[in-house]
Scaffold this motif. Sequence first.
Motif, short mmCIF file in Angstrom:
data_model
loop_
_atom_site.label_atom_id
_atom_site.label_comp_id
_atom_site.label_asym_id
_atom_site.label_seq_id
_atom_site.Cartn_x
_atom_site.Cartn_y
_atom_site.Cartn_z
N VAL A 97 25.21 28.35 9.58
CA VAL A 97 24.72 28.76 11.15
C VAL A 97 23.38 29.52 10.96
CG1 VAL A 97 25.20 30.19 13.15
CG2 VAL A 97 27.27 29.07 11.62
N ARG A 98 22.32 29.16 11.56
CA ARG A 98 20.99 29.72 11.43
C ARG A 98 21.09 31.10 12.42
NH1 ARG A 98 17.91 25.75 14.62
NH2 ARG A 98 16.15 27.70 14.45
N PRO B 6 18.08 32.58 13.74
CA PRO B 6 16.31 32.52 14.17
C PRO B 6 15.75 33.80 14.01
CG PRO B 6 17.56 31.01 15.46
CD PRO B 6 18.68 32.14 15.09
N GLU C 271 22.53 30.74 16.03
CA GLU C 271 22.50 29.78 16.97
C GLU C 271 24.06 29.39 17.53
OE1 GLU C 271 21.09 26.21 14.86
OE2 GLU C 271 22.92 26.41 13.17
N ASP C 272 25.26 29.99 16.77
CA ASP C 272 26.36 29.65 17.56
C ASP C 272 26.88 30.71 18.53
OD1 ASP C 272 27.04 31.75 15.96
OD2 ASP C 272 28.50 30.90 14.99
N TYR D 202 25.96 32.46 7.71
CA TYR D 202 24.89 32.78 8.50
C TYR D 202 23.72 33.13 7.76
CZ TYR D 202 28.35 33.07 11.96
OH TYR D 202 29.47 32.92 12.83
N ASP E 261 16.55 32.02 9.29
CA ASP E 261 15.64 30.94 9.54
C ASP E 261 14.54 31.33 10.36
OD1 ASP E 261 14.85 28.18 9.74
OD2 ASP E 261 15.90 27.87 11.88
#
Length: 153
Positions: A18-19, A21, A37-38, A64, A67
């Motif tokens: 799971v990125r 950001p 992102e989730d 996690y 990114d």
Amino acid sequence: MISDKILDINISDKDTVVRVPMEWFETEKKRLKKIAEDGTEIGICIEENLHDGDVIAQRGEKFYVVDIIPSKVVKITVSDMEEMGRLGFELGNRHLSLKITENTVLVPYDEPTFHYLIKLGFHVEETMEKLSDFIVCKAHGHNDGHEHGHLHE
């Protein structure tokens, strides 16, 4: 969820990544709140600088991962050490964070710097790249009223 350390984990193909950001400049912050992102909210309290790909949390089979978001940068290509020295001199006075490779230097985009480097004859281009593993130039004051940069990795 709270993340207080970088996990030393090798992620396999069967794991769920799971990125998380992040902007390049957020990777040196010690306390940060991000949304993965989730949709998972993560409070990050890590004393060391983060790097692209660092695993900062695990929940079940989800890992996690930091990114770094590509951002607008000035990419300067140099042909020899003399040109690299001139460039270092010019950028040092601007106190910019930067990333140095064998024949390029990346700095966060700003229009005045971009045009100034062109005027000085450097080969520059505007591009979108992940600015990771950069050197932070922090100014510090002296009693003479003039500031100089200090490089920190």
